[in-house]
Design an enzyme around this catalytic site. Sequence first.
Site, mmCIF file in Angstrom:
data_model
loop_
_atom_site.group_PDB
_atom_site.id
_atom_site.type_symbol
_atom_site.label_atom_id
_atom_site.label_comp_id
_atom_site.label_asym_id
_atom_site.label_seq_id
_atom_site.Cartn_x
_atom_site.Cartn_y
_atom_site.Cartn_z
ATOM 1 N N TYR A 144 0.408 -1.140 0.423
ATOM 2 C CA TYR A 144 -0.223 -0.029 0.100
ATOM 3 C C TYR A 144 0.900 1.079 -0.122
ATOM 4 O O TYR A 144 0.644 1.992 -0.465
ATOM 5 C CB TYR A 144 -0.938 -0.075 1.171
ATOM 6 C CG TYR A 144 -2.290 1.082 1.320
ATOM 7 C CD1 TYR A 144 -2.793 1.427 0.724
ATOM 8 C CD2 TYR A 144 -1.264 1.635 2.238
ATOM 9 C CE1 TYR A 144 -3.400 2.256 0.913
ATOM 10 C CE2 TYR A 144 -2.403 3.260 2.421
ATOM 11 C CZ TYR A 144 -3.427 3.573 1.780
ATOM 12 O OH TYR A 144 -3.581 4.491 1.775
ATOM 13 N N GLU A 198 -11.753 4.482 4.831
ATOM 14 C CA GLU A 198 -11.650 5.250 5.375
ATOM 15 C C GLU A 198 -12.044 5.937 6.870
ATOM 16 O O GLU A 198 -11.963 5.967 8.502
ATOM 17 C CB GLU A 198 -10.937 6.612 5.397
ATOM 18 C CG GLU A 198 -9.568 6.830 4.504
ATOM 19 C CD GLU A 198 -8.455 6.682 5.403
ATOM 20 O OE1 GLU A 198 -7.963 6.646 6.168
ATOM 21 O OE2 GLU A 198 -7.127 6.113 4.116
ATOM 22 N N TRP A 219 -5.927 0.969 10.960
ATOM 23 C CA TRP A 219 -5.217 0.648 9.620
ATOM 24 C C TRP A 219 -4.664 -0.823 8.529
ATOM 25 O O TRP A 219 -5.370 -0.962 7.939
ATOM 26 C CB TRP A 219 -4.387 1.518 8.935
ATOM 27 C CG TRP A 219 -4.615 1.369 6.821
ATOM 28 C CD1 TRP A 219 -3.729 1.200 6.243
ATOM 29 C CD2 TRP A 219 -6.047 2.388 6.366
ATOM 30 N NE1 TRP A 219 -3.701 1.786 4.680
ATOM 31 C CE2 TRP A 219 -5.257 2.652 4.833
ATOM 32 C CE3 TRP A 219 -7.242 2.376 6.487
ATOM 33 C CZ2 TRP A 219 -6.144 2.674 4.196
ATOM 34 C CZ3 TRP A 219 -8.298 2.647 5.430
ATOM 35 C CH2 TRP A 219 -7.548 2.782 4.236
#
Length: 188
Positions: A17, A39, A47
């Site tokens: 990512y 998000e 995350w």
Amino acid sequence: MDQARCPWAVTPAEIAYHDQEWGRPLHDDRALFELLVLEGMQAGVSWRIILEKRDAFRQAFDGFDPQVVAGYGPEKLEALMHDSGILRNRTKLRCAISNAAAFLHIQQEFGSFDNYIWSWVGGVPIVNHPCSMEDLPAQTPLSETISTDLKKRGFKFVGPVIVYAYLQSAGLVNDHMEWCPWHGSTDR
């Protein structure tokens, strides 16, 4: 890859990512919607967990097509609540559905969500110069302003901290460490 990179990128999913997406300008509305949902789902969760469940989220949310998601009814919400591959927070799932409708309204008003969100930075990414994780703010005046505007437009789970993370992930803000090879990179 034995190259230095931002210290938060540790697991294979985080590294991929970081190296391929984070801080790079994103202009595809479907992908912008996906990040907005993710998000919001990330609030209060690592995350890393979101990244690990990303493929399951894509499948559960029909490829993050906002037109499809906006049409979800009670049966789909219940199906999502029973999908063990994603986070099953009813409030967040409801918000993802209502945010899809708000997203469609912005597309209609501005021609695309891309036009709307990038107008906040004049179409040019903000490149910051952090030297350590302590240099990264949780929110900024810009994220506060965008958060307020999104809320006025009916969005939920778009507080200034979530919006700042969104700006970073969609490449409107490049917060790679100054010593990171991806600092200042705007390649996609």
